[in-house]
Scaffold this active site. Structure first.
Site, PDB file in Angstrom:
ATOM      1  N   ARG A 195       0.845  -1.193   0.000  1.00 55.63           N
ATOM      2  CA  ARG A 195       0.000   0.000   0.000  1.00 55.63           C
ATOM      3  C   ARG A 195       0.878   1.240   0.000  1.00 55.63           C
ATOM      4  O   ARG A 195       1.978   1.235   0.533  1.00 55.63           O
ATOM      5  CB  ARG A 195      -0.922   0.016   1.226  1.00 55.63           C
ATOM      6  CG  ARG A 195      -1.920  -1.152   1.264  1.00 55.63           C
ATOM      7  CD  ARG A 195      -2.900  -0.975   2.412  1.00 55.63           C
ATOM      8  NE  ARG A 195      -3.805  -2.108   2.533  1.00 55.63           N
ATOM      9  CZ  ARG A 195      -4.928  -2.241   1.839  1.00 55.63           C
ATOM     10  NH1 ARG A 195      -5.270  -1.312   0.974  1.00 55.63           N
ATOM     11  NH2 ARG A 195      -5.699  -3.302   2.002  1.00 55.63           N
ATOM     12  N   GLY A 220      -7.285  -1.324  -6.428  1.00 59.60           N
ATOM     13  CA  GLY A 220      -8.566  -0.757  -6.039  1.00 59.60           C
ATOM     14  C   GLY A 220      -8.683   0.725  -6.310  1.00 59.60           C
ATOM     15  O   GLY A 220      -7.952   1.288  -7.132  1.00 59.60           O
ATOM     16  N   GLY A 222      -7.872   3.448  -4.585  1.00 58.16           N
ATOM     17  CA  GLY A 222      -6.662   4.241  -4.378  1.00 58.16           C
ATOM     18  C   GLY A 222      -5.635   4.002  -5.471  1.00 58.16           C
ATOM     19  O   GLY A 222      -4.968   4.935  -5.944  1.00 58.16           O
ATOM     20  N   THR A 249     -11.015  -5.003  -6.124  1.00 57.30           N
ATOM     21  CA  THR A 249     -11.418  -4.727  -4.749  1.00 57.30           C
ATOM     22  C   THR A 249     -12.317  -5.843  -4.276  1.00 57.30           C
ATOM     23  O   THR A 249     -13.355  -6.105  -4.889  1.00 57.30           O
ATOM     24  CB  THR A 249     -12.156  -3.380  -4.608  1.00 57.30           C
ATOM     25  OG1 THR A 249     -12.800  -3.329  -3.337  1.00 57.30           O
ATOM     26  CG2 THR A 249     -13.201  -3.199  -5.693  1.00 57.30           C
ATOM     27  N   ASP A 251     -14.098  -5.826  -1.768  1.00 57.09           N
ATOM     28  CA  ASP A 251     -15.320  -5.241  -1.207  1.00 57.09           C
ATOM     29  C   ASP A 251     -16.353  -4.890  -2.266  1.00 57.09           C
ATOM     30  O   ASP A 251     -17.478  -4.509  -1.929  1.00 57.09           O
ATOM     31  CB  ASP A 251     -14.995  -3.982  -0.398  1.00 57.09           C
ATOM     32  CG  ASP A 251     -14.255  -4.285   0.896  1.00 57.09           C
ATOM     33  OD1 ASP A 251     -14.212  -5.467   1.273  1.00 57.09           O
ATOM     34  OD2 ASP A 251     -13.727  -3.345   1.517  1.00 57.09           O
ATOM     35  N   GLY A 295     -15.511  -5.676   4.426  1.00 54.52           N
ATOM     36  CA  GLY A 295     -16.446  -4.646   4.009  1.00 54.52           C
ATOM     37  C   GLY A 295     -16.206  -3.387   4.807  1.00 54.52           C
ATOM     38  O   GLY A 295     -16.945  -3.085   5.746  1.00 54.52           O
ATOM     39  N   ARG A 296     -15.153  -2.647   4.439  1.00 61.28           N
ATOM     40  CA  ARG A 296     -14.759  -1.454   5.198  1.00 61.28           C
ATOM     41  C   ARG A 296     -15.829  -0.373   5.121  1.00 61.28           C
ATOM     42  O   ARG A 296     -16.266   0.178   6.126  1.00 61.28           O
ATOM     43  CB  ARG A 296     -13.421  -0.940   4.655  1.00 61.28           C
ATOM     44  CG  ARG A 296     -12.965   0.376   5.253  1.00 61.28           C
ATOM     45  CD  ARG A 296     -11.631   0.787   4.678  1.00 61.28           C
ATOM     46  NE  ARG A 296     -10.578  -0.088   5.144  1.00 61.28           N
ATOM     47  CZ  ARG A 296      -9.888   0.103   6.264  1.00 61.28           C
ATOM     48  NH1 ARG A 296     -10.170   1.140   7.041  1.00 61.28           N
ATOM     49  NH2 ARG A 296      -8.942  -0.724   6.617  1.00 61.28           N
ATOM     50  N   MET A 404      -8.526 -15.416   5.314  1.00 55.52           N
ATOM     51  CA  MET A 404      -8.729 -16.674   4.602  1.00 55.52           C
ATOM     52  C   MET A 404      -9.502 -16.439   3.310  1.00 55.52           C
ATOM     53  O   MET A 404      -9.228 -17.058   2.284  1.00 55.52           O
ATOM     54  CB  MET A 404      -9.496 -17.658   5.487  1.00 55.52           C
ATOM     55  CG  MET A 404      -8.737 -18.151   6.693  1.00 55.52           C
ATOM     56  SD  MET A 404      -9.789 -19.122   7.779  1.00 55.52           S
ATOM     57  CE  MET A 404     -10.254 -20.452   6.670  1.00 55.52           C
ATOM     58  N   ARG A 406      -9.687 -13.708   1.384  1.00 51.20           N
ATOM     59  CA  ARG A 406      -9.036 -12.960   0.308  1.00 51.20           C
ATOM     60  C   ARG A 406      -7.757 -13.616  -0.210  1.00 51.20           C
ATOM     61  O   ARG A 406      -7.238 -13.207  -1.245  1.00 51.20           O
ATOM     62  CB  ARG A 406      -8.738 -11.533   0.765  1.00 51.20           C
ATOM     63  CG  ARG A 406      -7.576 -11.405   1.727  1.00 51.20           C
ATOM     64  CD  ARG A 406      -7.298  -9.952   2.047  1.00 51.20           C
ATOM     65  NE  ARG A 406      -5.981  -9.750   2.599  1.00 51.20           N
ATOM     66  CZ  ARG A 406      -5.406  -8.572   2.811  1.00 51.20           C
ATOM     67  NH1 ARG A 406      -6.084  -7.483   2.497  1.00 51.20           N
ATOM     68  NH2 ARG A 406      -4.207  -8.471   3.308  1.00 51.20           N
TER      69      ARG A 406
END
Length: 513
Positions: A195, A220, A222, A249, A251, A295-296, A404, A406
């Site tokens: 990141r 994703g 960003g 992503t 999510d 799921g941020r 697990m 991802r």
């Protein structure tokens, strides 16, 4: 088709997206092309015309006027509306195969399917276009293929420099068909990932110094913003370098596209955790299984996993605030459901209920706010509450399968999707398009301008039919008072700040009695 529409005072938008208008309200939000800023470019016949794989295809070239509508549910008087450019091979290409030096970089968190996308980019460039030079951005890539003894002998213990930081490394690795042949069977990414680390000038300098002219960036929201900055600097320098994004992503929170790759795999893998929680809950007196899923900011994995399972009694997501105590609260619902069924399963997304927890000020390297562990917090709150009641002994099992889910290889459905994304990205780069993301829109592969991908985050709309389907499946309450339901219907969503939660009128909350 019409003329290009330029907006006053919006230089950034104009270099990321061209608006072309036509009859009956037709608008094409087109992606950039080399010819927008480089003159007198040489074109070549597309090698696909002589590719045996395409010899039986009736029409293997996409018409330059083909486009995909953003809105497919219309009325008889509805204007044609906004369209995106359809992905696929064009009759002319802007690269001779022997001149191409492509590179692939993976950024951000892990997601099922990363290795499949890498493999298919390499294979597509070679099999369809005859491109032999493809680089992986990662300084320490060979260690991925070493045995432990070989790693000890090599005496190389540097950390992986994947992601944007990999551009600063002195070495790259050449990705061949033989090297990537079986990587789709592995989770993670063979190139490494990280990141942050985005320095536009350094990255473009590295691209220019190495003679790279096609850049495939997998990541994703960003990462796609970083890709947009890279494209902008490359265009400023007048370089013939295609910058292509492939949205990633877990999510599923990237807008415009139908879904992101790896999402189906994540939902499928989440079933194992939910099934385990259900078995534990059923096997104990007053059993409660609590599962935390990724799921941020967007609760798609939790919502779809709940719908797929049929064993979940309550799903909590970031978009739909909830409260614990009092009439209509979660505690009351838990007590009611366990009295009725003898057990219960709750699925909670990691970003749900953050307004109820003590706020954290830290951020990760991507600038994302670090979240409190809502799963642990909720499990403790539930235990404390029912221990105080002293009338219903509760057996709670908490399961957190986050990493697990991802870290596994993509399933069959996602493997096919990854192939389509990779091939579409390669077709676009070879045709001279740049500054775009390859994505599926209403079932069709499309080229999407970076600014459209980066303008907002996709999230569950709690006034939409899909959320209503979930509520009818679980028979859970919405945890919203009538006033806030009206607010959601007007605005399309609701805010979930701590202040809003305190402003709720408790006298109007729903009761489950």
């Amino acid at each position: 088709m019409g003329s290009e529409k330029k907006r006053d005072g919006e230089e950034d938008t104009s270099i990321f997206m061209k608006e072309v208008t036509g009859e009956f309200g037709y608008v094409l939000q087109d992606v950039p092309h080399f010819t927008d800023y480089i003159q007198n470019l040489t074109t070549y016949p597309n090698p696909i015309a002589s590719n045996p794989a395409y010899s039986v295809v009736k029409q293997y070239f996409v018409d330059m006027d083909d486009s995909i509508p953003l809105k497919i549910v219309v009325h008889k008087d509805t204007p044609r509306g906004i369209h995106l450019r359809r992905a696929g091979p064009r009759q002319k290409v802007y690269f001779a195969p022997e001149d191409v030096i492509a590179c692939i970089v993976t950024c951000g968190g892990l997601c099922p399917g990363l290795n499949t996308v890498i493999r298919e980019i390499v294979y597509s460039l070679d099999y369809m276009y005859g491109v032999k030079k493809v680089l992986g951005i990662d300084d320490t890539f060979p260690e991925v293929f070493m045995t432990p003894s070989e790693m000890m002998e090599s005496q190389r213990f540097e950390p992986l420099l994947g992601g944007y930081r990999g551009f600063y490394a002195k070495n790259t690795i050449e990705l061949t068909q033989k090297l990537v042949n079986d990587i789709h069977k592995r989770g993670g990414t063979i190139l490494g990932t990280s990141r942050g680390g985005h320095d536009t000038t350094k990255i473009v300098n590295s691209i220019q110094d190495r003679g790279i002219n096609q850049v495939y960036i997998i990541g994703g929201d960003g990462t796609q913003k970083g890709a947009a900055a890279i494209y902008k600097e490359i265009r400023r320098r007048g370089l013939k370098v295609a910058v292509v994004g492939i949205p990633k992503t877990i999510d599923n929170d990237i807008p415009i596209i139908d879904k992101s790759f790896g999402f189906d795999t994540a939902v499928e893998e989440a079933q194992r955790a939910i099934n385990a929680a259900h078995v534990e809950a059923q096997s104990a007196e007053n059993g409660l299984g609590l599962v935390k899923l990724m799921g941020r900011y967007s609760g798609f994995i939790a919502m779809y996993a709940t719908l797929a399972s049929r064993d979940v009694d309550c799903c909590l997501i970031p978009e739909s605030p909830f409260y614990l105590e009092g009439t209509g609260g979660l505690f009351e619902y838990i007590e009611k459901r366990i009295k009725e069924n003898g057990h219960m399963v709750i699925v909670v997304a990691e970003g749900a209920g953050q307004e109820l927890l003590a706020e954290k000020s830290e951020q990760d390297a991507s600038g994302n706010k670090l979240l409190q562990d809502v799963g642990l917090w909720l499990s403790e709150k539930i235990k404390e509450h029912f221990a105080k009641l002293n009338k219903m002994p509760l057996t709670l099992k908490y399961i957190d399968p986050t990493y697990m889910i991802r870290a596994i290889p993509s399933n069959a459905s996602d493997n096919v999707y990854c192939t389509l994304l990779a091939q579409s990205a390669v077709h676009g780069a070879m045709a001279g398009f740049t500054g775009f993301t390859s994505g599926l829109v209403h079932g069709r592969q499309s080229y999407i301008p970076f600014n459209r991908i980066n303008e907002h985050r996709n999230s569950v709309v709690i006034t939409d039919r899909m959320w209503a389907r979930l509520l009818s499946s679980t028979n859970q309450p919405s945890f919203l008072e009538p006033r806030r339901i009206e607010e959601a219907l007007v605005n399309g969503s609701i805010t979930s700040s701590g202040d809003d939660m305190h402003d709720l009128d408790l006298s109007h909350k729903f009761s489950y009695a």
